[in-house]
Design a protein around this motif. Structure first.
Motif, PDB file in Angstrom:
ATOM      1  N   LEU A  93      32.927 -40.280  36.528  1.00  0.00           N
ATOM      2  CA  LEU A  93      32.867 -41.326  37.537  1.00  0.00           C
ATOM      3  C   LEU A  93      32.333 -42.604  36.895  1.00  0.00           C
ATOM      4  O   LEU A  93      31.283 -42.580  36.245  1.00  0.00           O
ATOM      5  CB  LEU A  93      31.963 -40.896  38.696  1.00  0.00           C
ATOM      6  N   TYR A  94      33.069 -43.705  37.107  1.00  0.00           N
ATOM      7  CA  TYR A  94      32.710 -45.001  36.542  1.00  0.00           C
ATOM      8  C   TYR A  94      32.467 -46.000  37.670  1.00  0.00           C
ATOM      9  O   TYR A  94      32.977 -45.836  38.791  1.00  0.00           O
ATOM     10  CB  TYR A  94      33.828 -45.537  35.631  1.00  0.00           C
ATOM     11  N   SER A  95      31.734 -47.066  37.340  1.00  0.00           N
ATOM     12  CA  SER A  95      31.496 -48.140  38.304  1.00  0.00           C
ATOM     13  C   SER A  95      31.798 -49.478  37.653  1.00  0.00           C
ATOM     14  O   SER A  95      31.620 -49.659  36.437  1.00  0.00           O
ATOM     15  CB  SER A  95      30.044 -48.118  38.796  1.00  0.00           C
ATOM     16  N   SER A  96      32.263 -50.413  38.474  1.00  0.00           N
ATOM     17  CA  SER A  96      32.517 -51.785  38.033  1.00  0.00           C
ATOM     18  C   SER A  96      31.929 -52.737  39.057  1.00  0.00           C
ATOM     19  O   SER A  96      32.072 -52.517  40.263  1.00  0.00           O
ATOM     20  CB  SER A  96      34.023 -52.035  37.876  1.00  0.00           C
ATOM     21  N   MET A  97      31.266 -53.783  38.583  1.00  0.00           N
ATOM     22  CA  MET A  97      30.676 -54.785  39.458  1.00  0.00           C
ATOM     23  C   MET A  97      31.390 -56.126  39.357  1.00  0.00           C
ATOM     24  O   MET A  97      30.922 -57.117  39.919  1.00  0.00           O
ATOM     25  CB  MET A  97      29.188 -54.968  39.121  1.00  0.00           C
ATOM     26  N   ASP A  98      32.522 -56.156  38.640  1.00  0.00           N
ATOM     27  CA  ASP A  98      33.279 -57.407  38.486  1.00  0.00           C
ATOM     28  C   ASP A  98      34.763 -57.181  38.745  1.00  0.00           C
ATOM     29  O   ASP A  98      35.612 -57.712  38.049  1.00  0.00           O
ATOM     30  CB  ASP A  98      33.053 -58.013  37.107  1.00  0.00           C
ATOM     31  N   PHE A  99      35.069 -56.354  39.708  1.00  0.00           N
ATOM     32  CA  PHE A  99      36.432 -56.064  40.147  1.00  0.00           C
ATOM     33  C   PHE A  99      37.309 -55.553  39.004  1.00  0.00           C
ATOM     34  O   PHE A  99      38.419 -56.021  38.765  1.00  0.00           O
ATOM     35  CB  PHE A  99      37.078 -57.285  40.795  1.00  0.00           C
ATOM     36  N   GLY A 100      36.780 -54.570  38.278  1.00  0.00           N
ATOM     37  CA  GLY A 100      37.592 -53.842  37.318  1.00  0.00           C
ATOM     38  C   GLY A 100      37.671 -54.425  35.939  1.00  0.00           C
ATOM     39  O   GLY A 100      38.382 -53.869  35.089  1.00  0.00           O
ATOM     40  N   ARG A 101      36.965 -55.479  35.655  1.00  0.00           N
ATOM     41  CA  ARG A 101      37.041 -56.071  34.311  1.00  0.00           C
ATOM     42  C   ARG A 101      36.221 -55.258  33.311  1.00  0.00           C
ATOM     43  O   ARG A 101      36.626 -55.090  32.160  1.00  0.00           O
ATOM     44  CB  ARG A 101      36.576 -57.527  34.352  1.00  0.00           C
ATOM     45  N   LYS A 102      35.059 -54.743  33.741  1.00  0.00           N
ATOM     46  CA  LYS A 102      34.223 -53.906  32.899  1.00  0.00           C
ATOM     47  C   LYS A 102      33.811 -52.667  33.700  1.00  0.00           C
ATOM     48  O   LYS A 102      33.545 -52.766  34.894  1.00  0.00           O
ATOM     49  CB  LYS A 102      32.977 -54.663  32.431  1.00  0.00           C
ATOM     50  N   TRP A 103      33.739 -51.531  32.981  1.00  0.00           N
ATOM     51  CA  TRP A 103      33.402 -50.264  33.646  1.00  0.00           C
ATOM     52  C   TRP A 103      32.255 -49.585  32.915  1.00  0.00           C
ATOM     53  O   TRP A 103      32.165 -49.645  31.683  1.00  0.00           O
ATOM     54  CB  TRP A 103      34.611 -49.328  33.681  1.00  0.00           C
ATOM     55  N   GLN A 104      31.374 -48.940  33.682  1.00  0.00           N
ATOM     56  CA  GLN A 104      30.229 -48.226  33.130  1.00  0.00           C
ATOM     57  C   GLN A 104      30.203 -46.804  33.665  1.00  0.00           C
ATOM     58  O   GLN A 104      30.406 -46.575  34.863  1.00  0.00           O
ATOM     59  CB  GLN A 104      28.929 -48.947  33.497  1.00  0.00           C
ATOM     60  N   LEU A 105      29.952 -45.845  32.779  1.00  0.00           N
ATOM     61  CA  LEU A 105      29.917 -44.437  33.170  1.00  0.00           C
ATOM     62  C   LEU A 105      28.706 -44.170  34.061  1.00  0.00           C
ATOM     63  O   LEU A 105      27.584 -44.552  33.744  1.00  0.00           O
ATOM     64  CB  LEU A 105      29.860 -43.543  31.932  1.00  0.00           C
ATOM     65  N   ILE A 106      28.955 -43.477  35.196  1.00  0.00           N
ATOM     66  CA  ILE A 106      27.874 -43.079  36.105  1.00  0.00           C
ATOM     67  C   ILE A 106      27.453 -41.644  35.846  1.00  0.00           C
ATOM     68  O   ILE A 106      26.282 -41.354  35.616  1.00  0.00           O
ATOM     69  CB  ILE A 106      28.306 -43.234  37.576  1.00  0.00           C
ATOM     70  N   HIS A 107      28.411 -40.735  35.868  1.00  0.00           N
ATOM     71  CA  HIS A 107      28.079 -39.313  35.756  1.00  0.00           C
ATOM     72  C   HIS A 107      29.304 -38.556  35.290  1.00  0.00           C
ATOM     73  O   HIS A 107      30.441 -38.921  35.598  1.00  0.00           O
ATOM     74  CB  HIS A 107      27.610 -38.764  37.115  1.00  0.00           C
ATOM     75  N   GLU A 108      29.079 -37.492  34.561  1.00  0.00           N
ATOM     76  CA  GLU A 108      30.141 -36.585  34.145  1.00  0.00           C
ATOM     77  C   GLU A 108      30.186 -35.371  35.059  1.00  0.00           C
ATOM     78  O   GLU A 108      29.268 -35.113  35.819  1.00  0.00           O
ATOM     79  CB  GLU A 108      29.929 -36.142  32.691  1.00  0.00           C
ATOM     80  N   ARG A 109      31.282 -34.648  34.976  1.00  0.00           N
ATOM     81  CA  ARG A 109      31.462 -33.393  35.736  1.00  0.00           C
ATOM     82  C   ARG A 109      31.231 -33.612  37.238  1.00  0.00           C
ATOM     83  O   ARG A 109      30.471 -32.891  37.889  1.00  0.00           O
ATOM     84  CB  ARG A 109      30.538 -32.295  35.202  1.00  0.00           C
ATOM     85  N   VAL A 110      31.900 -34.594  37.803  1.00  0.00           N
ATOM     86  CA  VAL A 110      31.820 -34.898  39.233  1.00  0.00           C
ATOM     87  C   VAL A 110      32.985 -34.202  39.940  1.00  0.00           C
ATOM     88  O   VAL A 110      34.120 -34.209  39.452  1.00  0.00           O
ATOM     89  CB  VAL A 110      31.863 -36.417  39.485  1.00  0.00           C
ATOM     90  N   THR A 111      32.703 -33.602  41.079  1.00  0.00           N
ATOM     91  CA  THR A 111      33.746 -32.897  41.841  1.00  0.00           C
ATOM     92  C   THR A 111      34.727 -33.904  42.434  1.00  0.00           C
ATOM     93  O   THR A 111      34.303 -34.912  42.995  1.00  0.00           O
ATOM     94  CB  THR A 111      33.116 -32.069  42.967  1.00  0.00           C
ATOM     95  N   PRO A 112      36.025 -33.662  42.337  1.00  0.00           N
ATOM     96  CA  PRO A 112      36.994 -34.571  42.967  1.00  0.00           C
ATOM     97  C   PRO A 112      36.740 -34.706  44.459  1.00  0.00           C
ATOM     98  O   PRO A 112      36.371 -33.742  45.142  1.00  0.00           O
ATOM     99  CB  PRO A 112      38.349 -33.884  42.703  1.00  0.00           C
ATOM    100  N   ASN A 113      36.902 -35.913  44.967  1.00  0.00           N
ATOM    101  CA  ASN A 113      36.747 -36.226  46.398  1.00  0.00           C
ATOM    102  C   ASN A 113      35.300 -36.337  46.842  1.00  0.00           C
ATOM    103  O   ASN A 113      35.056 -36.794  47.948  1.00  0.00           O
ATOM    104  CB  ASN A 113      37.388 -35.190  47.318  1.00  0.00           C
ATOM    105  N   ARG A 114      34.346 -35.908  46.035  1.00  0.00           N
ATOM    106  CA  ARG A 114      32.974 -35.794  46.514  1.00  0.00           C
ATOM    107  C   ARG A 114      32.078 -36.873  45.913  1.00  0.00           C
ATOM    108  O   ARG A 114      31.056 -36.595  45.309  1.00  0.00           O
ATOM    109  CB  ARG A 114      32.417 -34.405  46.207  1.00  0.00           C
ATOM    110  N   PHE A 115      32.464 -38.134  46.067  1.00  0.00           N
ATOM    111  CA  PHE A 115      31.616 -39.261  45.704  1.00  0.00           C
ATOM    112  C   PHE A 115      31.791 -40.337  46.768  1.00  0.00           C
ATOM    113  O   PHE A 115      32.884 -40.553  47.288  1.00  0.00           O
ATOM    114  CB  PHE A 115      31.937 -39.786  44.302  1.00  0.00           C
ATOM    115  N   TYR A 116      30.692 -40.995  47.112  1.00  0.00           N
ATOM    116  CA  TYR A 116      30.677 -41.917  48.243  1.00  0.00           C
ATOM    117  C   TYR A 116      29.764 -43.103  47.928  1.00  0.00           C
ATOM    118  O   TYR A 116      28.723 -42.944  47.273  1.00  0.00           O
ATOM    119  CB  TYR A 116      30.137 -41.222  49.511  1.00  0.00           C
ATOM    120  N   TRP A 117      30.156 -44.265  48.419  1.00  0.00           N
ATOM    121  CA  TRP A 117      29.262 -45.409  48.399  1.00  0.00           C
ATOM    122  C   TRP A 117      28.191 -45.209  49.487  1.00  0.00           C
ATOM    123  O   TRP A 117      28.320 -44.366  50.370  1.00  0.00           O
ATOM    124  CB  TRP A 117      30.019 -46.703  48.659  1.00  0.00           C
TER     125      TRP A 117
END
Length: 1236
Positions: A335-359
């Motif tokens: 799971l990655y996050s971007s704070m500039d609408f997709g220009r740069k991405w940072q890794l949040i966590h590995e081994r995340v279950t599909p569908n099971r992440f929420y803001w």
């Protein structure tokens, strides 16, 4: 645990649907539908959806091309965005797409009219299409507010998230196309009305894209004139996109410009996303087979910038308020996050279950960049993790739930968070309300869910569908309190249908615009009937059929034998309306496909409409149509099912009373979808489809503003009162609405308000439902269920505090009634009583009885009753160390201890206050885990008589099992390699026996408490067969039913309660044994006590023989208790050559030989009466054969014909044969230390 993904979140309607038509033969069309912008990042892969054959009338039949259409509206605020189609391989059917209701039910906007030639119409074509069977019909599961949810076939009780930003409906199944087409027939009937205004339309062909079989259509839906279309050539052999074209229109679809030069002429595009909070921002993904890049536009797709990615994006999730924040889920579960609408991405966590992440959820989570996710540990366990998007190092991560959870069980939705904990037997669910600590969800005690799905959470309570232990194709609907903890039954046996991909769809629909109004299809006596409720399931009734048909002929349909039944389903394509449509801006108007008769049928169906919230119905068409709401719900537009080409649509301004026909195309069009802009000032809708399978993509823009003669004024409206069969109070208030007068061709306008007034009503009985633990009886009153003790007070209730004592009722959530009987039914405030601790339970955090040497073991202490703030807790770890706590609150996180030496440790917990104490013990092995074991011991034994005790292990381990026996208060066990042991109890009273079985790395424990007496009397009981239908065959049920039987027996005798015991046998048919025990004070002599027992026995037997002993298991279910006569079956056959004397002699010889064998084998007398005892403790005691009373009792009992081990083996074998239990079923606790 699965939830039904019922909504696609968003501030505006926005979703995608792909329709794929794969041509293998001339007569078959296949399609694939996915949701491109839904809360579930991994989409459902649908196969072989038959839309029906399309034939160009101007040409000879030719091979059909593969077509896939995807509709979208720009500006979709979603939690989990859909996955690109060529990344969907291997996707589970439980990862279902979700669509907003306003799109799927209403088209995308509410303003679509068209027509060059117009006809006045009432009715429809007489000629019918080929009939559809139930397997071809769609099923609608729906999410509250208004839409619905979807079930997983897997039977696993996992959750699947359904967000609530937009109240939407979900893809539910598929419908076969028709095998013949009459596109050139006149549609409808009526008279020409040439004085009506004409609509204008224009057609644009996507020239050069005839080979492309996928198309994605986007429309911003906020007065923007921009439409984007992405067409693709998807190669099914290699599973990827090989060509793509991006089209852009700036004039509402009149003309389109090819944009390939601006994104790169050789760039292959796969997916397109739109920022939900700033619809000018667009993100386009390239196909990862060629390159992994993202193209970003800030001007509604006019120009793009390309950025390289180091990972393949499977799905995107935009932040609900921050336009530049997004989460990306990769193909390798990162799971990655971007704070500039997709220009740069940072890794949040590995081994995340599909569908099971929420803001985060605004107003509940403190940090706006908080991310909720379900992540896997290196050893494969699953945890609920939260952290900030740009600060998710190990030190910054939080674990809100203390422990592991089941995979795919995390749901973050509105005010609630749901998880399921891993258990070896029954499923256990927990909920957190407004980020408070997790609390176990309380369903009725014997619901015993095999499968549970969260339907909705948007009306300050939780709707849940539960498939119980005795259900296969139906679910029970439950409603919770505001905190989502205590659930009560709203409807039993709601029908489901297996849809595409094996999904089960719930036949439940929530009517938009009227809170508390639901429609459901219920299986009842092998028939399926449609019911409606106006108070969230408190009361249900059948639908009254129309009085006349389309031709004015009378329909003789009398309730309850005949009624109207509706198909509660929707189309896979969210831009087709499906079989039922409502709209929040048009309250009271319901359009649905259905039939009239004794039950729901998928043959001889028609279209029906109700304009007064389901009280009265009229038929409007004889064939199925797609119906949308236009002009804020003030008008209706209908188009025939898309399986045949059409060029006409029908418009009604009086809720389906009169219809006018309009032509929107000079050539019949195969309609793949209808786009109607939401919330726009202009009146434009777009038809998307093909003239033939060889033609280009056709987009027909229709401006229907000319249909309206003017804007509505006050004189054009009339009032309408919401009611339920004349009852004006619905959900505790009287509601009055404004409606346009029938036939007025005026435009409602943007400032039109539907609700004119809402006045609270006086509270009455129907405003209250039964509280948790209570059931509604036949007289309408709520009474405690047989398993519920209404006098139980929560342990959190401390002396000096107050608690709310339930009256058995609770007000329906969101009901607005006041005064009246409110005080009578509302829970009353009372002072917390001072009470001793009761129900102390000691477990380990992981539920195991083993631990590795040097590991940190966490013990959990649970107390059912008692003052938790004034109860001292002491825990002896059994290794010479102990701890003490002043109150139970200090132990909520668990008590940790590290054992420094291997062995078996007796861990004892003591709860004590000034009113009393309670203790419990567990034996902890610091080595190998164990499988199933059950301890078999008699309930009552005779003092100074040897008793056999047996431990049965499943599966059997011959000479590989070590048995550890604790007898009475011994601190050291007796160790044996045999599963049986003999023991003599010299003293009367209650004695505890505990056995532990060790095999390899497994250890299991079971405990029994037996009573030691001088003598007693027993009777065998049987019951009327209806009790077996409600017997789940678990210890708690047998204990509760035994208590109810005991209460019924006490009503026919004056025998002291403490001397009368009832034990229910395992298995079915249900049987029990009644025990009459002597008084503790036997100074009057044994003989006199025996005579008293005999007299009481005669009284009870007489009452049983007269059928005077009965009890009510649940409303409408009364069970009669009988006395079972003990007889021996003749050991002869029915051959007439055997004389009766020979048979008698043979029987005598066999009987005598058997008696001699038993006396020799057991070396003791065998009594007539069975021996048993009932013990008030958490675990129910199972029973085996009795132990002899003495030499003075020369009687024989059937229970002594087999050893206890043989009885156990026979019972298990019999239960397997009759399908009652299976020792290896995960849904049964066989064995779980107390049951078989």
């Amino acid at each position: 645990m699965e939830t039904w993904a019922g909504f696609c979140p968003g501030l505006h309607l926005s979703l995608g649907i792909w329709v794929m038509i794969a041509a293998h033969t001339l007569q078959n069309v296949k399609a694939e539908i996915t949701c491109a912008s839904c809360p579930s990042p991994v989409q459902l892969h649908l196969e072989e959806l038959q839309l029906g054959m399309r034939t160009d009338p101007t040409e000879e039949p030719s091979p059909l091309k593969n077509i896939r259409v995807e509709f979208r509206e720009l500006g979709f605020a979603n939690q989990n965005i859909g996955v690109d189609d060529h990344h969907e391989k291997g996707v589970s059917a439980e990862d279902a797409p979700q669509f907003p209701q306003d799109v799927s039910l209403d088209g995308v906007t509410r303003k679509n009219y068209a027509g060059s030639s117009e006809k006045s119409h009432r009715g429809s074509e007489k000629e019918r299409e080929p009939e559809l069977g139930e397997d071809a019909a769609l099923r609608r599961a729906r999410r509250s507010g208004p839409e619905f949810a979807e079930f997983s076939e897997s039977g696993r009780s996992g959750f699947n998230a359904a967000t609530s930003e937009d109240r939407g409906s979900l893809l539910e199944g598929h419908k076969q196309g028709r095998s013949e087409y009459r596109w050139n027939r006149d549609e409808g009937r009526g008279n020409n009305r040439q004085d009506e205004p004409k609509i204008t339309s224009s057609t644009f062909s996507l020239t050069g894209d005839s080979a492309h079989n996928h198309a994605v259509v986007y429309w911003s839906g906020q007065n923007s004139s921009v439409i984007l279309i992405l067409t693709k050539l998807y190669d099914f052999h290699i599973g990827s996109v090989t060509e793509s074209t991006l089209w852009r229109s700036t004039d509402y679809g009149s003309t389109y410009e090819r944009m390939n030069d601006k994104v790169g002429s050789k760039t292959v595009l796969s997916y397109l996303y739109v920022c939900p909070t700033n619809k000018r921002k667009i993100m386009v993904l390239t196909d990862p087979e060629f390159e992994s890049s993202v193209l970003i536009s800030s001007d509604e797709g006019a120009s793009y910038q390309k950025y390289r990615l180091t990972f393949y994006v499977l799905s995107l999730l935009f932040h609900p308020t921050e336009e530049d924040w997004a989460l990306a889920y990769s193909h390798d579960q990162k799971l990655y996050s971007s704070m500039d609408f997709g220009r740069k991405w940072q890794l949040i966590h590995e081994r995340v279950t599909p569908n099971r992440f929420y803001w985060c959820v605004s107003g509940l989570d403190k940090e706006p960049d908080l991310v909720h996710m379900e992540a896997h540990t290196p050893d494969g366990s699953v945890q609920y993790v939260t952290c900030r998007a740009q600060m998710c190092t190990e030190g910054n991560r939080n674990y809100p739930f203390p422990g592991y959870i089941d995979i795919s069980s995390l749901v973050v939705q509105d005010d609630y968070i749901f998880i399921q904990v891993p258990t070896s037997g029954r499923a256990t669910y927990y909920v957190s309300y407004k980020r408070e600590p997790f609390i176990q969800i309380k369903l009725p005690k014997y619901s015993l869910p095999k499968d549970l799905h969260i339907v909705s959470t948007d009306e300050k309570q939780v709707f849940a569908a539960v498939q119980e232990w005795n259900q296969n194709d139906t679910y029970n609907l439950y409603l919770s309190d505001t905190r989502g903890i205590y659930f009560t039954l709203a409807m039993e046996n709601v029908k489901t249908t297996r849809g595409i991909g094996g999904n089960q769809m719930l036949d439940l629909y929530e009517v938009a615009g009227i809170k508390g109004m639901l429609i459901a299809n219920k299986r009842q006596d092998s028939q399926v009937k449609t019911f409606i409720t106006y108070n969230k399931g408190r009361d249900w009734r059948l639908l009254q059929a129309p009085a006349t048909d389309l031709d004015g002929n009378d329909i003789h349909c009398i309730l309850p034998f005949c009624s109207l039944h509706l198909q509660l389903q929707m189309s896979e394509n969210p831009y087709l309306s499906g079989t039922i449509s409502t709209k929040s801006s048009a309250p009271g108007v319901i359009v649905a496909t259905g039939n009239i008769g004794a039950e729901l049928s998928y043959n001889n169906v028609g279209m029906f409409i109700s304009s007064d919230a389901g009280n009265n119905w009229r038929q409007i068409f004889e064939e199925e149509h797609n119906v949308w709401f236009l002009d804020k719900g003030g008008a209706l537009v209908a188009v025939k099912q898309p399986s045949v080409p059409t060029q006409h649509l029908w418009v009604s301004f009086d809720d389906g009373g009169q219809w006018t026909q309009h032509s929107f195309s000079p050539v019949p069009l195969f309609v793949d979808g209808v786009l109607v802009e939401a919330g726009a000032e202009n009146q434009i809708m777009t038809f998307f489809g093909h003239f033939s399978h060889r033609s280009e993509w056709q987009l027909i823009k229709i401006d229907y503003k000319s249909i309206f003669s003017r804007k509505c004024t006050e004189e054009d409206y009339q009032t309408w009162h919401l009611h339920n069969q004349g009852e004006p109070c619905v959900m505790g208030q009287k509601q009055m609405y404004l409606k346009r007068r029938p036939g007025n061709y005026c435009m409602l306008g943007m400032d039109y308000s539907r609700i004119l007034s809402a006045e609270s009503c006086i509270c009455r009985a129907h405003d209250f439902e039964c509280d948790y633990g209570y059931e509604r009886r036949t007289d309408g009153n709520c009474r405690p269920a047989f398993w519920f003790n209404p006098s139980t007070v929560s342990r959190s209730c401390s002396q000096g505090q107050n608690y709310l004592n339930s009256t058995g009722y609770r007000k329906v959530v969101l009901n607005n009634c006041t005064k009246g009987v409110k005080d009578m039914y509302t829970a009353r405030k009372q002072q917390c009583p001072n009470r001793p601790p009761k129900g102390l339970l000691l477990t380990t955090k992981d539920g195991k009885l083993t631990a590795n040497l040097g590991s940190n073991v966490t013990f959990l202490v649970h107390l059912d009753e008692g003052d938790s703030l004034r109860t001292n807790i002491q825990l002896d770890f059994g290794d010479g160390t102990a701890v003490s706590y002043s109150n139970l609150s200090w132990t909520e996180e668990g008590i940790k201890h590290v054992y420094k030496s291997a062995g078996i440790f007796r861990v004892t917990a003591l709860a004590e206050n000034n009113m009393g104490y309670d203790t419990t013990t567990l034996f902890l092995h610091v080595t190998c885990p164990v499988e199933h074991v059950q301890l078999l011991a008699p309930f009552v034994v005779i003092r100074n008589k040897e008793v056999n005790i047996t431990a049965v292990v499943l599966p059997s381990h011959s000479r590989t099992v070590t048995y550890f026996w604790w007898l009475g208060n011994n601190t050291e066990p007796v160790i044996s390699l045999d599963g049986s042991i003999s023991h003599t109890f010299p003293n009367e009273g209650m004695h505890t026996i505990t056995v532990q079985v060790a095999a390899a790395n497994s250890i299991l424990q079971d405990t029994k408490t037996i009573a030691v007496k001088e003598f007693f009397k027993s009777l065998l009981l049987s019951f009327s067969p209806n009790l077996d239908e409600f017997n789940p065959d678990i210890p708690e049920w047998r204990q509760d039913v035994g208590r109810v039987i005991k209460k019924a027996l006490l009503q026919v005798s004056d025998f002291p309660e403490e001397q009368l015991l009832v034990a229910v046998f395992p298995g079915v048919p249900t049987a029990a044994e009644l025990f009459l025990l002597p008084h503790k004070n036997q100074s009057e002599g044994k003989k006199k006590s025996e005579e008293e027992l005999e007299q009481v026995s005669d009284i009870i037997v007489s009452a049983l023989n007269q059928n005077l002993v009965e009890f009510e298991l649940k409303p409408g279910v009364r069970v009669i208790v009988y006395n079972t006569q003990l007889t021996l079956a003749p050991l002869v056959d029915s051959n007439p050559r055997h004389s009766s004397s020979a048979m008698l002699m043979l029987l005598s010889v066999v009987f005598l030989g058997l008696a001699v064998f038993l006396i020799y084998k057991f070396k003791r007398k065998i009594p007539w009466i069975n021996i048993y005892a009932e013990v008030n403790q958490e675990k129910e005691q199972e029973m085996i054969g009795s132990v002899g009373q003495g030499d003075s009792t020369p009687k024989i009992t059937l229970s002594e014909f087999s050893t206890s081990k043989e009885l156990m083996e026979k019972e298990l074998d019999a239960r397997v044969k009759r399908g009652v239990g299976n020792a290896y079923e995960s849904t049964r606790e066989i064995p779980n230390c107390t049951s078989v």
